[in-house]
Design a protein around this motif. Structure first.
Motif, PDB file in Angstrom:
ATOM      1  N   ARG A   1      52.172  41.424  32.729  1.00 40.86           N
ATOM      2  CA  ARG A   1      51.300  41.989  33.749  1.00 40.86           C
ATOM      3  C   ARG A   1      50.289  42.981  33.168  1.00 40.86           C
ATOM      4  O   ARG A   1      49.303  43.315  33.826  1.00 40.86           O
ATOM      5  CB  ARG A   1      52.140  42.654  34.848  1.00 40.86           C
ATOM      6  CG  ARG A   1      52.991  41.655  35.642  1.00 40.86           C
ATOM      7  CD  ARG A   1      53.725  42.295  36.804  1.00 40.86           C
ATOM      8  NE  ARG A   1      54.538  41.314  37.510  1.00 40.86           N
ATOM      9  CZ  ARG A   1      54.086  40.478  38.437  1.00 40.86           C
ATOM     10  NH1 ARG A   1      52.798  40.517  38.765  1.00 40.86           N
ATOM     11  NH2 ARG A   1      54.891  39.620  39.034  1.00 40.86           N
ATOM     12  N   ARG A   2      50.528  43.430  31.937  1.00 45.42           N
ATOM     13  CA  ARG A   2      49.582  44.346  31.283  1.00 45.42           C
ATOM     14  C   ARG A   2      48.589  43.612  30.390  1.00 45.42           C
ATOM     15  O   ARG A   2      47.773  44.246  29.710  1.00 45.42           O
ATOM     16  CB  ARG A   2      50.360  45.384  30.453  1.00 45.42           C
ATOM     17  CG  ARG A   2      51.145  46.401  31.276  1.00 45.42           C
ATOM     18  CD  ARG A   2      51.585  47.574  30.408  1.00 45.42           C
ATOM     19  NE  ARG A   2      52.481  47.158  29.339  1.00 45.42           N
ATOM     20  CZ  ARG A   2      53.806  47.114  29.435  1.00 45.42           C
ATOM     21  NH1 ARG A   2      54.398  47.472  30.581  1.00 45.42           N
ATOM     22  NH2 ARG A   2      54.556  46.730  28.415  1.00 45.42           N
ATOM     23  N   LEU A   3      48.635  42.286  30.372  1.00 45.36           N
ATOM     24  CA  LEU A   3      47.674  41.544  29.564  1.00 45.36           C
ATOM     25  C   LEU A   3      46.244  41.924  29.969  1.00 45.36           C
ATOM     26  O   LEU A   3      45.968  42.155  31.160  1.00 45.36           O
ATOM     27  CB  LEU A   3      47.868  40.035  29.750  1.00 45.36           C
ATOM     28  CG  LEU A   3      49.101  39.417  29.076  1.00 45.36           C
ATOM     29  CD1 LEU A   3      49.318  37.993  29.563  1.00 45.36           C
ATOM     30  CD2 LEU A   3      48.947  39.446  27.552  1.00 45.36           C
TER      31      LEU A   3
ATOM     32  N   SER B   1      44.360  38.438  38.428  1.00 42.93           N
ATOM     33  CA  SER B   1      45.539  38.142  39.246  1.00 42.93           C
ATOM     34  C   SER B   1      46.584  37.491  38.350  1.00 42.93           C
ATOM     35  O   SER B   1      46.262  36.949  37.282  1.00 42.93           O
ATOM     36  CB  SER B   1      45.203  37.209  40.417  1.00 42.93           C
ATOM     37  OG  SER B   1      44.916  35.902  39.954  1.00 42.93           O
ATOM     38  N   ILE B   2      47.852  37.574  38.772  1.00 45.18           N
ATOM     39  CA  ILE B   2      48.931  36.942  38.016  1.00 45.18           C
ATOM     40  C   ILE B   2      50.007  36.492  38.983  1.00 45.18           C
ATOM     41  O   ILE B   2      50.305  37.180  39.968  1.00 45.18           O
ATOM     42  CB  ILE B   2      49.526  37.907  36.954  1.00 45.18           C
ATOM     43  CG1 ILE B   2      50.632  37.208  36.141  1.00 45.18           C
ATOM     44  CG2 ILE B   2      50.031  39.190  37.591  1.00 45.18           C
ATOM     45  CD1 ILE B   2      51.081  37.978  34.920  1.00 45.18           C
ATOM     46  N   ASP B   3      50.563  35.325  38.730  1.00 43.26           N
ATOM     47  CA  ASP B   3      51.663  34.789  39.530  1.00 43.26           C
ATOM     48  C   ASP B   3      52.721  34.268  38.570  1.00 43.26           C
ATOM     49  O   ASP B   3      52.425  33.418  37.717  1.00 43.26           O
ATOM     50  CB  ASP B   3      51.179  33.663  40.452  1.00 43.26           C
ATOM     51  CG  ASP B   3      52.332  33.014  41.210  1.00 43.26           C
ATOM     52  OD1 ASP B   3      52.941  33.696  42.042  1.00 43.26           O
ATOM     53  OD2 ASP B   3      52.621  31.830  40.938  1.00 43.26           O
TER      54      ASP B   3
ATOM     55  N   VAL C   1      47.641  32.870  35.685  1.00 37.77           N
ATOM     56  CA  VAL C   1      46.818  34.068  35.794  1.00 37.77           C
ATOM     57  C   VAL C   1      45.370  33.675  35.977  1.00 37.77           C
ATOM     58  O   VAL C   1      44.962  32.554  35.660  1.00 37.77           O
ATOM     59  CB  VAL C   1      46.960  34.980  34.545  1.00 37.77           C
ATOM     60  CG1 VAL C   1      48.416  35.305  34.270  1.00 37.77           C
ATOM     61  CG2 VAL C   1      46.303  34.350  33.319  1.00 37.77           C
ATOM     62  N   GLN C   2      44.600  34.619  36.489  1.00 35.56           N
ATOM     63  CA  GLN C   2      43.145  34.525  36.455  1.00 35.56           C
ATOM     64  C   GLN C   2      42.646  35.658  35.576  1.00 35.56           C
ATOM     65  O   GLN C   2      43.134  36.792  35.666  1.00 35.56           O
ATOM     66  CB  GLN C   2      42.549  34.623  37.860  1.00 35.56           C
ATOM     67  CG  GLN C   2      42.826  33.408  38.719  1.00 35.56           C
ATOM     68  CD  GLN C   2      42.179  33.497  40.088  1.00 35.56           C
ATOM     69  OE1 GLN C   2      41.290  34.308  40.318  1.00 35.56           O
ATOM     70  NE2 GLN C   2      42.631  32.662  41.009  1.00 35.56           N
ATOM     71  N   SER C   3      41.695  35.345  34.716  1.00 36.50           N
ATOM     72  CA  SER C   3      41.216  36.311  33.736  1.00 36.50           C
ATOM     73  C   SER C   3      39.700  36.286  33.656  1.00 36.50           C
ATOM     74  O   SER C   3      39.088  35.212  33.693  1.00 36.50           O
ATOM     75  CB  SER C   3      41.814  36.003  32.360  1.00 36.50           C
ATOM     76  OG  SER C   3      41.198  36.788  31.358  1.00 36.50           O
ATOM     77  N   SER C   4      39.098  37.467  33.530  1.00 39.76           N
ATOM     78  CA  SER C   4      37.646  37.546  33.352  1.00 39.76           C
ATOM     79  C   SER C   4      37.245  37.318  31.894  1.00 39.76           C
ATOM     80  O   SER C   4      36.065  37.178  31.592  1.00 39.76           O
ATOM     81  CB  SER C   4      37.131  38.913  33.828  1.00 39.76           C
ATOM     82  OG  SER C   4      37.766  39.961  33.118  1.00 39.76           O
TER      83      SER C   4
ATOM     84  N   LEU D   1      52.102  39.211  21.960  1.00 35.81           N
ATOM     85  CA  LEU D   1      53.376  39.680  22.510  1.00 35.81           C
ATOM     86  C   LEU D   1      54.565  39.054  21.792  1.00 35.81           C
ATOM     87  O   LEU D   1      55.719  39.426  22.045  1.00 35.81           O
ATOM     88  CB  LEU D   1      53.463  39.346  24.011  1.00 35.81           C
ATOM     89  CG  LEU D   1      52.456  40.032  24.932  1.00 35.81           C
ATOM     90  CD1 LEU D   1      52.640  39.539  26.373  1.00 35.81           C
ATOM     91  CD2 LEU D   1      52.597  41.548  24.867  1.00 35.81           C
ATOM     92  N   GLY D   2      54.288  38.082  20.919  1.00 41.79           N
ATOM     93  CA  GLY D   2      55.367  37.437  20.193  1.00 41.79           C
ATOM     94  C   GLY D   2      56.039  36.322  20.965  1.00 41.79           C
ATOM     95  O   GLY D   2      57.129  35.874  20.586  1.00 41.79           O
TER      96      GLY D   2
END
Length: 307
Positions: free
Chosen positions: A245-247, A252-254, A262-265, A277-278
């Protein structure tokens, strides 16, 4: 798509149109143009001003300020001349008549009528010609409304939620017919809540929000305007949900079991951080937003700006 410009080439022109109900501005300085042969989807959340916009276009309401022109004349003049056909959600149907009697009346009233049998066939209501209108299902009533809207050779067809109540096959047949109408040079404007229809059918998408034109372009341009992409992947074993959730750049994230969407800009940066994150994501997919997700993203961003 290439479009000509200038008032002479416009099917519809709104110029700084405003319409208020008390303190509520249903249409707020709206300017837009529609051109011959375009198929245009009108989208917006409830209360965006879609119905008022259509009412102004059809001369059912008058603007408080600004002007509405249809083929260079007033909406009323265009309708009297038979240049506009409309299929409205709120439009009632005469009940104590048969389908064919109602269609025959619509054809008789149109300045440039089509043959009744052709209108019935195009709308898919020939099989229910003798049925009383008050005995129709919701989908059948919609097809009758479509028959009335296309009873004559109109240049502009206005449709408000046209496929509500239709099953999948009826919806497909309906839009095949509407594509034929546009191919013949008619302008088709439709308001819909089925965003997949707008994505598949429309040459142009107009997004209204609080009576203003928030976005205007092809479906692809509207998706790009949202400025986000979808990233989905599966994870095996235990993982740190809080870290996901901190990416960076998430809008948004589900998380559903082992599947993350997720949705990412900035999808590239998000995926890069994910590997940092490994964890090892499987079935990783990066794609543009669908029209529905883009619509939600655009309107939510506008709400955030105004709050």
């Amino acid at each position: 798509m290439t479009m000509t410009t200038g008032a002479a080439s416009r099917a519809v022109g709104f110029e700084q149109v405003t319409k208020a109900y008390g303190d509520v501005r249903a249409v707020d300085g709206l300017s837009l143009e529609l051109h011959p042969g375009e198929t245009v989807a009108l989208l917006g959340p409830n209360g965006a001003g879609k119905s008022t916009t259509l009412d102004l276009l059809l001369g059912l309401k008058q603007p408080d300020s600004g002007s509405v022109k249809v083929f260079g004349t007033s909406p009323r003049q265009a309708i009297v001349a038979g240049r506009v056909g409309a299929m409205l959600q709120s439009g009632g149907l005469m009940e104590d008549v048969s389908v064919v009697e109602l269609v025959r009346l619509a054809c008789a009233l149109h300045p440039k009528p089509f043959k009744v049998d052709d209108v019935m066939a195009r709308a898919g209501v020939s099989q229910i010609a003798d049925r009383k209108v008050n005995k129709l299902s919701g989908g059948q009533a919609q097809r009758v409304r479509f028959a009335l809207a296309t009873a004559g050779d109109s240049d502009l067809i206005v449709l408000d939620e046209p496929t509500t109540g239709m099953d999948v096959s009826a919806r497909q047949a309906f839009w095949a017919t509407m594509r034929e109408q546009a191919d013949q040079g008619r302008t088709v404007l439709f308001a819909t809540h089925y965003l997949e229809e707008a994505d598949a059918i429309a040459d142009r998408v107009l997004v209204l929000h609080r009576g203003r034109l928030l976005a205007d372009g092809t479906a692809a341009e509207i998706k790009a305007k949202a400025g986000a992409r979808r990233v989905s992947f599966d994870l095996e074993g235990a993982f740190d949900e809080a870290a996901l959730r901190r990416l960076p750049f998430l809008t948004s994230i589900d998380i559903s079991g082992q599947t993350v969407r997720v949705q990412s800009s900035d999808a590239d940066a998000t995926v890069h951080a994910l590997y940092g994150l490994g964890v090892y994501p499987r079935n990783l997919e990066v794609a543009g937003l669908g029209l529905e997700q883009a619509f939600v993203a655009i309107t939510e961003a506008e709400e955030a700006k105004q709050s």
